[in-house]
Design a protein around this motif. Structure first.
Motif, mmCIF file in Angstrom:
data_model
loop_
_atom_site.group_PDB
_atom_site.id
_atom_site.type_symbol
_atom_site.label_atom_id
_atom_site.label_comp_id
_atom_site.label_asym_id
_atom_site.label_seq_id
_atom_site.Cartn_x
_atom_site.Cartn_y
_atom_site.Cartn_z
ATOM 1 N N MET A 89 -4.815 12.639 7.724
ATOM 2 C CA MET A 89 -3.983 12.883 8.904
ATOM 3 C C MET A 89 -2.500 12.774 8.584
ATOM 4 O O MET A 89 -1.669 13.393 9.247
ATOM 5 C CB MET A 89 -4.354 11.897 10.019
ATOM 6 N N PHE A 90 -2.161 11.964 7.592
ATOM 7 C CA PHE A 90 -0.763 11.854 7.166
ATOM 8 C C PHE A 90 -0.734 11.489 5.692
ATOM 9 O O PHE A 90 -1.643 10.821 5.182
ATOM 10 C CB PHE A 90 -0.017 10.800 7.992
ATOM 11 N N ILE A 91 0.288 11.978 5.009
ATOM 12 C CA ILE A 91 0.470 11.672 3.594
ATOM 13 C C ILE A 91 1.155 10.319 3.471
ATOM 14 O O ILE A 91 2.144 10.045 4.153
ATOM 15 C CB ILE A 91 1.300 12.764 2.896
ATOM 16 N N ILE A 92 0.621 9.469 2.609
ATOM 17 C CA ILE A 92 1.214 8.150 2.406
ATOM 18 C C ILE A 92 2.414 8.311 1.480
ATOM 19 O O ILE A 92 2.275 8.454 0.272
ATOM 20 C CB ILE A 92 0.203 7.164 1.821
ATOM 21 N N LEU A 97 0.821 -1.211 0.000
ATOM 22 C CA LEU A 97 0.000 0.000 0.000
ATOM 23 C C LEU A 97 0.855 1.263 0.000
ATOM 24 O O LEU A 97 0.593 2.212 -0.743
ATOM 25 C CB LEU A 97 -0.925 0.002 1.221
ATOM 26 N N THR A 98 1.885 1.266 0.845
ATOM 27 C CA THR A 98 2.709 2.469 0.983
ATOM 28 C C THR A 98 3.472 2.776 -0.301
ATOM 29 O O THR A 98 3.509 3.928 -0.757
ATOM 30 C CB THR A 98 3.687 2.313 2.155
ATOM 31 N N LEU A 154 9.477 3.725 7.226
ATOM 32 C CA LEU A 154 10.431 3.764 8.338
ATOM 33 C C LEU A 154 9.746 4.110 9.653
ATOM 34 O O LEU A 154 10.074 3.549 10.702
ATOM 35 C CB LEU A 154 11.539 4.775 8.038
ATOM 36 N N THR A 155 8.781 5.025 9.599
ATOM 37 C CA THR A 155 8.109 5.463 10.830
ATOM 38 C C THR A 155 7.365 4.311 11.500
ATOM 39 O O THR A 155 7.545 4.036 12.694
ATOM 40 C CB THR A 155 7.131 6.603 10.517
ATOM 41 N N LEU A 177 8.189 2.031 14.870
ATOM 42 C CA LEU A 177 7.212 1.934 15.963
ATOM 43 C C LEU A 177 6.974 0.483 16.363
ATOM 44 O O LEU A 177 6.999 0.138 17.556
ATOM 45 C CB LEU A 177 5.897 2.583 15.523
ATOM 46 N N VAL A 178 6.762 -0.379 15.379
ATOM 47 C CA VAL A 178 6.479 -1.790 15.663
ATOM 48 C C VAL A 178 7.686 -2.473 16.295
ATOM 49 O O VAL A 178 7.560 -3.238 17.264
ATOM 50 C CB VAL A 178 6.049 -2.510 14.372
ATOM 51 N N LEU A 179 8.875 -2.204 15.767
ATOM 52 C CA LEU A 179 10.081 -2.821 16.322
ATOM 53 C C LEU A 179 10.347 -2.347 17.747
ATOM 54 O O LEU A 179 10.756 -3.140 18.610
ATOM 55 C CB LEU A 179 11.286 -2.520 15.426
ATOM 56 N N SER A 180 10.117 -1.067 18.004
ATOM 57 C CA SER A 180 10.295 -0.545 19.368
ATOM 58 C C SER A 180 9.337 -1.230 20.334
ATOM 59 O O SER A 180 9.715 -1.604 21.456
ATOM 60 C CB SER A 180 10.063 0.967 19.393
ATOM 61 N N TYR A 181 8.099 -1.417 19.915
ATOM 62 C CA TYR A 181 7.114 -2.099 20.751
ATOM 63 C C TYR A 181 7.549 -3.539 21.018
ATOM 64 O O TYR A 181 7.438 -4.048 22.145
ATOM 65 C CB TYR A 181 5.755 -2.072 20.053
#
Length: 308
Positions: free
Chosen positions: A279-282, A215-216, A288-289, A293-297
């Protein structure tokens, strides 16, 4: 799915306009992605694997032994308890499988929309490039190019209005998939630490990450094609064509000069992009964002799990 249902009329009109633009610009161009059938087949196989693995896992006898000492179901007979647990496990399997089907189906739909829009802009870029490098472009050709670009802009805005919230919740579902998969790995119960669970988690994470990247990349390609289009116009307007003999007739052709200037302003004045709920541009940076986030979690979960 609810958003798709509520906005099905807007989505239908936007898709019809998209297909019409694609056919008008290049009748021989394939509408959507050529890999759609392969993606549907792959998603179907993986969804069946997910459903079967859940059925095997939840309806195994070890699952029932986990609930023998727990009184959350009250003092019921073993048969009644078994029926309650079967209903609960069947609900879990149905919910997770239907969610996977919905997410993958909507993802393939949005992927084809993004690819079609990208191909339209790319094809328009090629036709505009050929026209701008002609020795004697006509004012009618320039005016048609202006009109067609505005139609691309209106079509992009219609698509954005129809699917932006759907894209937002789809990204939320993908992130939730990944985070829940980490939760299953780090849970302390030994029943989850087996080969079947690891295979299930690996498939879910792979599907979620593949859908996320698909998708991205496809949505961000619209921005890249639009930037290429703007670079083409800027490059052309910077050419000293008024001093070239091939373009000498343009000096006295005020109408054509006006159209050239208008074409440049129109293309450079609009920014074609797709967003997640506005809310955010794809774009590529989203990869990377969200991955960070997922790896930090995941790292935090493993650290807390080891400390416990």
């Amino acid at each position: 799915m609810l958003i798709i249902t509520f906005k099905k009329k807007k989505l239908r009109r936007a898709v019809q306009a998209l297909i019409q633009l694609s056919v008008e610009l290049n009748p021989d161009c394939f509408v959507g992605s050529r890999h759609s059938n392969s993606l549907i087949a792959l998603v179907s196989i993986l969804t069946v694997i997910i459903a079967v693995s859940q059925i095997v896992f939840y309806f195994d006898e070890t699952q029932y032994s986990r609930w023998t000492d727990i009184e959350i179901l009250g003092n019921h007979s073993n048969l009644t308890r078994r029926i309650y647990l079967d209903i609960y496990h069947a609900s879990v399997v149905f919910t997770y499988t239907s969610t996977a089907v919905a997410v993958c189906t909507i993802s393939i739909l949005l992927f084809n929309i993004y690819i079609t829009l990208k191909n339209i802009i790319k094809c328009y870029y090629g036709k505009l490039q050929n026209m701008l490098h002609q020795p004697h472009p006509s004012s009618d050709e320039i005016f048609i190019s202006i009109t067609f670009y505005r139609r691309i802009v209106y079509c992009t805005e219609a698509i954005e209005d129809a699917i932006s919230m759907c894209s937002f919740f789809l990204y939320g579902a993908i992130i939730t998939w990944m985070l829940n998969s980490f939760n299953v790995i780090t849970v302390q119960e030994t029943v989850y630490h087996n080969r079947l669970t690891y295979i299930f988690v690996a498939i879910v994470i792979s599907m979620a990450f593949a859908v996320f990247v698909l998708l991205t990349v496809s949505a961000s390609s619209v921005i890249l094609e639009d930037e290429s289009l703007k670079h083409l116009v800027v490059h052309f307007t910077e050419k000293p064509f008024l001093f070239n003999r091939a373009f000498y007739h343009l000096v006295c052709h005020v109408k054509m000069l006006h159209y050239f200037n208008l074409l440049s302003k129109v293309i450079r004045g609009y920014k074609l992009h797709l967003t997640g709920g506005r809310m955010f541009i794809i774009e590529r940076s989203v990869l990377l964002t969200i991955t960070g986030l997922v790896l930090s979690y995941g790292v935090l979960l493993f650290q807390f799990g080891n400390e416990i």
